[in-house]
Design a protein around this motif. Structure first.
Motif, PDB file in Angstrom:
ATOM      1  N   UNK A  11      54.100  58.733  54.925  1.00 27.44           N
ATOM      2  CA  UNK A  11      54.915  58.040  55.625  1.00 27.44           C
ATOM      3  C   UNK A  11      54.325  57.584  57.081  1.00 27.44           C
ATOM      4  N   UNK A  12      54.037  56.339  56.907  1.00 25.10           N
ATOM      5  CA  UNK A  12      53.500  55.640  58.267  1.00 25.10           C
ATOM      6  C   UNK A  12      54.955  55.257  59.025  1.00 25.10           C
ATOM      7  N   UNK A  13      54.859  55.646  60.151  1.00 20.21           N
ATOM      8  CA  UNK A  13      55.945  55.577  60.906  1.00 20.21           C
ATOM      9  C   UNK A  13      57.212  56.664  60.742  1.00 20.21           C
ATOM     10  N   UNK A  14      56.378  58.055  60.357  1.00 20.75           N
ATOM     11  CA  UNK A  14      57.601  58.707  59.971  1.00 20.75           C
ATOM     12  C   UNK A  14      58.097  59.687  61.219  1.00 20.75           C
ATOM     13  N   UNK A  15      57.860  59.304  62.246  1.00 22.67           N
ATOM     14  CA  UNK A  15      58.338  59.721  63.671  1.00 22.67           C
ATOM     15  C   UNK A  15      59.711  58.775  64.170  1.00 22.67           C
ATOM     16  N   UNK A  34      52.159  63.509  54.586  1.00 21.87           N
ATOM     17  CA  UNK A  34      51.468  62.997  55.692  1.00 21.87           C
ATOM     18  C   UNK A  34      52.284  62.335  56.456  1.00 21.87           C
ATOM     19  N   UNK A  35      52.275  62.407  57.727  1.00 21.83           N
ATOM     20  CA  UNK A  35      52.919  61.518  58.762  1.00 21.83           C
ATOM     21  C   UNK A  35      51.997  60.986  59.817  1.00 21.83           C
ATOM     22  N   UNK A  36      51.765  59.337  59.811  1.00 21.74           N
ATOM     23  CA  UNK A  36      51.069  58.852  60.570  1.00 21.74           C
ATOM     24  C   UNK A  36      51.967  58.073  61.643  1.00 21.74           C
ATOM     25  N   UNK A  37      51.842  58.336  62.899  1.00 25.82           N
ATOM     26  CA  UNK A  37      52.736  57.644  63.788  1.00 25.82           C
ATOM     27  C   UNK A  37      51.740  57.635  65.469  1.00 25.82           C
ATOM     28  N   UNK A  38      52.049  56.549  66.051  1.00 27.59           N
ATOM     29  CA  UNK A  38      51.444  56.458  67.314  1.00 27.59           C
ATOM     30  C   UNK A  38      52.471  57.229  68.426  1.00 27.59           C
ATOM     31  N   UNK A  39      53.683  57.258  67.949  1.00 23.86           N
ATOM     32  CA  UNK A  39      54.898  57.796  69.052  1.00 23.86           C
ATOM     33  C   UNK A  39      54.992  56.786  70.033  1.00 23.86           C
ATOM     34  N   UNK A  40      54.754  55.706  69.906  1.00 27.97           N
ATOM     35  CA  UNK A  40      55.099  54.491  70.922  1.00 27.97           C
ATOM     36  C   UNK A  40      56.377  54.392  70.918  1.00 27.97           C
ATOM     37  N   UNK A  41      57.195  54.607  69.779  1.00 28.67           N
ATOM     38  CA  UNK A  41      58.747  54.608  69.703  1.00 28.67           C
ATOM     39  C   UNK A  41      59.166  55.758  69.099  1.00 28.67           C
ATOM     40  N   UNK A  59      48.506  61.869  64.797  1.00 29.16           N
ATOM     41  CA  UNK A  59      49.013  60.683  65.878  1.00 29.16           C
ATOM     42  C   UNK A  59      47.796  59.534  65.518  1.00 29.16           C
ATOM     43  N   UNK A  60      48.462  58.628  65.102  1.00 27.25           N
ATOM     44  CA  UNK A  60      47.636  57.534  64.510  1.00 27.25           C
ATOM     45  C   UNK A  60      48.234  56.106  64.575  1.00 27.25           C
ATOM     46  N   UNK A  61      47.243  55.260  65.220  1.00 23.50           N
ATOM     47  CA  UNK A  61      47.619  53.689  65.414  1.00 23.50           C
ATOM     48  C   UNK A  61      47.173  52.923  63.872  1.00 23.50           C
ATOM     49  N   UNK A  62      48.015  52.478  63.042  1.00 31.61           N
ATOM     50  CA  UNK A  62      47.662  51.980  61.817  1.00 31.61           C
ATOM     51  C   UNK A  62      46.839  50.696  61.823  1.00 31.61           C
ATOM     52  N   UNK A  63      47.046  50.006  62.821  1.00 34.60           N
ATOM     53  CA  UNK A  63      46.447  48.700  63.112  1.00 34.60           C
ATOM     54  C   UNK A  63      45.086  48.840  63.165  1.00 34.60           C
ATOM     55  N   UNK A  64      44.564  50.172  63.736  1.00 39.18           N
ATOM     56  CA  UNK A  64      43.278  50.565  64.084  1.00 39.18           C
ATOM     57  C   UNK A  64      42.590  51.120  62.815  1.00 39.18           C
ATOM     58  N   UNK A  71      46.994  59.888  48.688  1.00 38.46           N
ATOM     59  CA  UNK A  71      48.315  60.354  48.226  1.00 38.46           C
ATOM     60  C   UNK A  71      48.788  59.544  46.835  1.00 38.46           C
ATOM     61  N   UNK A  72      49.908  59.986  46.497  1.00 41.23           N
ATOM     62  CA  UNK A  72      50.446  59.252  45.257  1.00 41.23           C
ATOM     63  C   UNK A  72      51.326  58.166  45.731  1.00 41.23           C
ATOM     64  N   UNK A  73      51.920  58.319  46.739  1.00 38.17           N
ATOM     65  CA  UNK A  73      53.009  57.285  47.210  1.00 38.17           C
ATOM     66  C   UNK A  73      52.591  57.042  48.732  1.00 38.17           C
ATOM     67  N   UNK A  74      52.901  55.863  49.199  1.00 40.73           N
ATOM     68  CA  UNK A  74      52.868  55.419  50.596  1.00 40.73           C
ATOM     69  C   UNK A  74      53.981  54.626  51.079  1.00 40.73           C
ATOM     70  N   UNK A  75      54.621  55.142  51.940  1.00 39.92           N
ATOM     71  CA  UNK A  75      55.549  54.549  52.534  1.00 39.92           C
ATOM     72  C   UNK A  75      55.440  53.761  53.834  1.00 39.92           C
ATOM     73  N   UNK A  76      55.370  52.525  54.144  1.00 38.95           N
ATOM     74  CA  UNK A  76      55.004  51.896  55.385  1.00 38.95           C
ATOM     75  C   UNK A  76      56.438  51.279  56.321  1.00 38.95           C
ATOM     76  N   UNK A  77      56.621  52.483  57.050  1.00 38.33           N
ATOM     77  CA  UNK A  77      57.684  52.238  58.072  1.00 38.33           C
ATOM     78  C   UNK A  77      57.167  52.101  59.290  1.00 38.33           C
ATOM     79  N   UNK A  78      56.025  51.739  59.642  1.00 33.56           N
ATOM     80  CA  UNK A  78      55.233  51.887  61.060  1.00 33.56           C
ATOM     81  C   UNK A  78      55.513  50.305  61.631  1.00 33.56           C
TER      82      UNK A  78
END
Length: 319
Positions: A11-15, A34-41, A59-64, A71-78
């Motif tokens: 889940x990108x943007x999982x925070x 797995x949660x990827x988020x840069x915690x900017x918001x 802690x990850x910026x997915x634009x970089x 994984x089996x499924x990717x959710x892009x909420x970032x």
């Protein structure tokens, strides 16, 4: 929830607001998240309150460029979703929605994963048709102050549907309409969290415009249920769905309801309306009902009551 019990999910943007609720629901099924988020918001603390057994947070910026787990499924909420946030750094908003989407898509293709994109009702702009159907092309100002979000989300849809046509990518797109619920913060400028915070503190409720503009508010539990269905239903592959509540209210009606539930006879005041703010917004959800078997269940008053006993105002992330 037999479909979810043996899955690994990114889940990108999982925070973020919707992201946190989605993460909790997937964890509850027994899947690894797995949660990827840069915690900017997004907010890290609510994630710490979840069961950590199957949760990995990075802690990850997915634009970089970054190494993504298999994984089996990717959710892009970032993506920042509030005008306050996405307009504060429009170039970064573009990078997140375009470069980030491309990177996640490449991972999905490498791992043969399902890709669920959290798009937005903002792709319809200030719509000329009503209610909005997935076949509508939208009425968007491509150079206005909201365009960094509207147009980057539209561009993300373009590249994802190109991947469906040319790469046979397993992509499913959710155009998420206004979502509310526990966990929202009042700092991002959205109507419901603003109104609740003002009502609880005895301030006048501030409406931007004359209050006749309409929105359709969907409780986060219903939005998450729709996203889960997108990830599991085979018929969703290669399709775009409106995910939102089809019940339409004026902003003035929402304010009056919140005063009745939370306030102490608060006044309502009116200020200037933001540039390119849409006049009417209501999804046609027949496609989601027919193909996903999904219909929102939480009525507005019932949903607002889930905010009644919380010390925090409520969240506002969404898309």
């Amino acid at each position: 929830m037999t479909f979810w019990g043996n899955k690994s999910v990114l889940v990108a943007g999982g925070a973020g607001f919707i992201g946190r609720h989605l993460v909790e629901a997937v964890l509850h099924s027994g899947s690894k998240v797995y949660v990827l988020d840069d915690f900017s918001t997004g907010q890290e603390e609510p994630l710490k309150a979840l069961d950590q057994t199957n949760l990995i947070v990075q802690n990850c910026d997915i634009s970089q460029p970054t190494t993504l787990p298999q994984v089996d499924i990717i959710y892009n909420l970032a993506s920042p979703a509030s005008p306050v946030h996405y307009q504060s750094d429009p170039i970064r908003t573009w990078k997140t929605n375009i470069l980030g989407t491309l990177q996640l898509l490449e991972a999905a293709q490498t791992y043969a994963a399902t890709f669920v994109q959290a798009s937005t009702s903002e792709v319809y702009g200030d719509p000329l048709s009503h209610p909005q159907k997935e076949t509508d092309w939208g009425h968007v100002n491509p150079v206005g102050p909201r365009a960094c979000y509207d147009e980057s989300k539209r561009a993300a849809e373009t590249v994802l549907m190109d991947a469906v046509r040319t790469l046979d990518a397993d992509v499913r797109i959710a155009r998420i309409f206004n979502t509310y619920g526990p966990g929202m913060t009042a700092s991002d400028g959205r109507a419901i969290p603003n109104f609740v915070a003002q009502a609880k503190t005895g301030k006048a409720l501030t409406i931007h415009g004359d209050g006749t503009q309409t929105r359709s508010f969907c409780h986060v539990s219903d939005t998450v249920a729709g996203l889960l269905r997108l990830g599991e239903v085979p018929a969703a592959r290669g399709e775009i769905f409106n995910i939102g509540n089809s019940v339409e209210n004026t902003i003035l009606e929402i304010a009056q309801e919140i005063v009745a539930l939370f306030g102490n006879g608060n006044d309502i005041v009116f200020e200037n309306r933001p540039v390119d703010d849409p006049q009417r917004r209501r999804p046609d959800i027949k496609k989601a009902q027919d193909l996903l078997g999904w219909t929102p269940k939480v009525a507005l008053r019932e949903g607002l009551m889930t905010l009644l006993d919380r010390d925090e105002p409520v969240l506002a992330d969404t898309l």
